[in-house]
Design a protein around this motif. Structure first.
Motif, PDB file in Angstrom:
ATOM      1  N   GLU A 152     -17.377 -31.031  38.515  1.00  0.00           N
ATOM      2  CA  GLU A 152     -16.012 -31.577  37.220  1.00  0.00           C
ATOM      3  C   GLU A 152     -15.633 -32.855  37.058  1.00  0.00           C
ATOM      4  N   ARG A 153     -16.020 -33.757  38.626  1.00  0.00           N
ATOM      5  CA  ARG A 153     -15.347 -34.458  39.000  1.00  0.00           C
ATOM      6  C   ARG A 153     -17.014 -35.947  37.856  1.00  0.00           C
ATOM      7  N   GLU A 176     -16.964 -36.375  34.855  1.00  0.00           N
ATOM      8  CA  GLU A 176     -15.977 -37.564  34.111  1.00  0.00           C
ATOM      9  C   GLU A 176     -16.827 -39.023  34.021  1.00  0.00           C
ATOM     10  N   THR A 221     -17.578 -41.950  31.773  1.00  0.00           N
ATOM     11  CA  THR A 221     -17.288 -43.190  31.342  1.00  0.00           C
ATOM     12  C   THR A 221     -17.679 -44.383  31.145  1.00  0.00           C
ATOM     13  N   PRO A 262     -13.143 -40.919  28.811  1.00  0.00           N
ATOM     14  CA  PRO A 262     -13.777 -39.579  29.160  1.00  0.00           C
ATOM     15  C   PRO A 262     -12.344 -38.283  29.615  1.00  0.00           C
ATOM     16  N   PRO A 314     -10.139 -36.439  31.644  1.00  0.00           N
ATOM     17  CA  PRO A 314     -10.303 -36.352  33.227  1.00  0.00           C
ATOM     18  C   PRO A 314     -10.534 -35.042  33.710  1.00  0.00           C
ATOM     19  N   ALA A 315     -10.453 -34.736  34.792  1.00  0.00           N
ATOM     20  CA  ALA A 315     -11.544 -33.339  35.177  1.00  0.00           C
ATOM     21  C   ALA A 315      -9.822 -33.370  35.963  1.00  0.00           C
TER      22      ALA A 315
END
Length: 657
Positions: free
Chosen positions: A382-383, A386, A390, A400, A402-403
């Protein structure tokens, strides 16, 4: 539903033929058929008439699938379908395989009534399939009349014994031919000095799309970019693999990610090499020679850098240090992660991402941080999404999504079963208003030489226990020194956490709250409500200015208490129904109450996936009293003689004798 009959077979086959002819070196030796095809710029054969196709269908007893029929109308067979099928069947050569290869018997030899239906279908393919390979490098091409889609297309299966893989499925004959065209491109793109430059309309179009995908990725459009680069990689375009692998690595997709074409470039090696090396280091079974294979073409300096980096990653000393403002943010994020604040560390990195500077045009995102022992665990799929969403490197795009944070910001997560259900007992100390570096001075006695206890280098709790056991020389039946990880437990608190405590012994237990709380407040929690065959227990104590204020222990269905316990922590409200099997629920509610009472939390992600400083506390049990027996085992560098010390005297435990 797709109309495969609308596909322009003639244009496709003419383009393929021309590209094949132009890829051949003039000096190469070829068969007469291949030379004639080169000069004619046509790999096909004369088209089949409708009558000829109908006759083939009558002979086979089945109507042929649409895309194969349309192909036959343009070319009744095909030469060089990819690299390993030299002649593909037309109307005369196509025939039922009928286990001609004997592979049906081989594939079904070990099947029985318990085998999966798909395994039986795969074995029977060699009986029912329509064989299309006429001449090949031990490569079989079969169309399956029982694997039919809504358009009437038969799936095509290819298999070669030297691939050591199950048959590869292609959705239709058209899909198969497109895949073979892609395979031809992939191999032809591997240029040597003896070959002409492989350039044509297809390669130029793909290279244009690769550049568009690169720019789209920097604007945050990584999803479409990944698809485009994946297709271009299949055609062997030189930049596609290195660009695509950067996206895949940040999504957590590490299989077959080698940054081909970029990792050996000195411009990009400082960012890509650590990421490649870190993945290699995670698999202890891999011989280091495989790393050399993935770095083939690298010069001696880069190869030396690779193995230096490998040593640093393995011993936990690699440090990601980019230049400029982004590098300053990396330092701040590392300090946050060092003390367990994974979420704030991630927000710090993301906040500085627009300041990141690529090392060259084909550098899509910061990557070497995944090899940093304090930063690498911050990455999740997930990150990664993100980060990739970006805009960066001066490109514009939308913000983006955010996670979500990884830490729940409380203590109650400790009551949730972990993967494998290994965390059934744990204990921790919370100290208010002091930094994590100060905890050894409050919870440890120092080493044998009188020096203060210092924090170990950051590592996982599992690695810390393994290292500690390797250096331990004395084992005692009365001692209970805890190996704890330390960090920040919210805005005002620091923590020391032990996820693998010794068995709880209430008569001999001494809470460290009083010594930890000198000049401040300290809270101790020890939970074993899910600890297995023993009696479930839970202990909480709070001390202030070096004196215990209150405490309670629940064990064996009884509650023992001391001091004035706040109403919010009154144990009877949590344990009144324990005989009904609600220990786990009581644990969760208790931890929620402790969170509310003190405003402290523990960082779940750092404790379960990150690396934190550790140290060993003083014993959590009192020394044996007069008349109590104990045992000490001491291992010396000299020949080992375990020493058993029997009964203690009035002055406590004796040294080994």
């Amino acid at each position: 539903m797709t109309d495969s009959t609308a596909f322009d077979w003639r244009s496709f086959l003419l383009k393929w033929s021309g590209e094949w002819a132009d890829s051949l070196p003039d000096s190469a030796t070829r068969s007469a058929d291949d030379e004639a095809a080169r000069q004619a710029r046509w790999l096909g054969l004369p088209p089949a008439s409708e009558d000829r196709i109908s006759a083939a269908e009558e002979r086979l007893g089945r109507q042929l699938p649409p895309s194969y029929r349309e192909f036959l109308k343009v070319s009744d067979g095909w030469r060089n379908a990819g690299a390993f099928v030299w002649l593909l069947a037309g109307t005369e050569e196509a025939h039922w395989h009928n286990n001609e290869s004997g592979l049906a018997d081989i594939c079904s030899e070990h099947l029985d009534e318990d085998s999966r239906p798909e395994d039986w279908r795969e074995a029977d393919l060699w009986r029912r399939g329509l064989q299309l390979d006429v001449e090949s490098d031990i490569t079989h091409v079969l169309m399956d009349p029982e694997d039919v889609d809504e358009d009437g297309e038969w799936a095509v299966y290819t298999w070669a014994s030297w691939r050591a893989e199950p048959p590869e499925r292609h959705a239709s004959f058209l899909a198969f031919m497109r895949d073979m065209h892609r395979e031809f491109h992939s191999l032809a793109a591997r240029e040597t000095d003896a070959e002409p430059v492989f350039a044509n309309d297809t390669t130029r179009e793909l290279d244009t799309r690769v550049e568009e995908a690169r720019l789209a990725a920097l604007r945050g459009g990584w999803e479409q970019a990944e698809q485009t680069l994946d297709e271009a990689k299949g055609y062997g375009r030189p930049r596609a693999a290195g660009l695509r692998d950067q996206i895949r690595r940040l999504l957590g997709k590490t299989y077959m990610v080698y940054f081909e074409g970029l990792v050996t470039d000195p411009r990009y090696a400082p960012e890509l090499l650590p990421a490649l090396v870190a993945e290699h280091a995670q698999h202890s079974y891999r011989d280091d020679s495989t790393l050399k294979f993935h770095l083939r073409g690298a010069d001696d300096d880069l190869m030396s850098l690779a193995f230096t980096t490998l040593d640093q990653v393995r011993n936990g000393t690699y440090r990601y240090a980019p230049a400029g403002p982004f590098g300053e943010a990396v330092d701040r994020a590392r300090e946050l992660a060092r003390w367990g604040d994974s979420d704030e560390a991630w927000r710090t990195l993301m906040g500085a991402l627009p300041l990141w500077e690529p090392l060259g045009p084909d550098h899509l995102a910061p990557l070497a941080w995944v090899a940093d022992p304090l930063l690498g665990h911050l990455l999740t799929p997930e990150r990664g999404r993100e980060l990739l969403s970006t805009p960066r490197a001066g490109e514009a795009g939308g913000p983006p999504v955010p996670a979500p944070d990884l830490d729940p910001g409380d203590l109650a997560w400790l009551a949730e079963p972990d993967r494998g259900n290994n965390r059934t007992s744990y204990r921790f100390v919370l100290v208010e208003g002091v930094s994590p570096e100060e905890l050894p001075g409050r919870l440890a006695d120092g080493d044998e030489d009188g020096h203060d206890t210092v924090l170990n280098a950051p590592m996982t709790l599992w690695d810390a226990r393994h290292a500690s056991m390797g250096h331990q020389r004395e084992f005692s039946s009365y001692d209970d020194k805890a190996l704890v990880a330390v960090g920040r437990a919210g805005a005002r608190w620091s923590f020391a956490f032990d996820d693998h405590p010794a068995p709880f012994n209430r008569p001999r237990f001494v809470s460290p709250a009083a010594t930890a709380g000198a000049g401040t407040r300290a809270v101790v929690v020890w939970s074993g409500l899910r600890a297995g065959p023993g009696e479930p227990f839970f202990n909480l104590s709070m001390a202030q200015d070096g004196a215990e204020q209150y405490a309670f222990t629940y064990e064996g269905g009884e509650i023992r208490r001391s001091g004035e316990i706040p109403a919010a922590l009154e144990p009877s409200q949590f344990f009144r129904d324990v005989e009904d099997g609600s220990d786990a629920e009581a644990e969760r509610r208790l931890l929620e109450a402790v969170t509310r009472e003190f405003g402290a939390s523990l960082p779940r992600h750092a404790l379960t996936a990150g690396r934190l400083h550790t140290f060993t506390t003083r014993s959590w049990t009192r020394p044996p009293a007069h008349g109590e027996t104990y045992m000490t085992l001491r291992l010396d560098p000299a020949p080992v003689h375990p020493t058993i010390v029997g009964r203690s005297g009035a002055d406590g435990p004796e040294s080994g004798r």
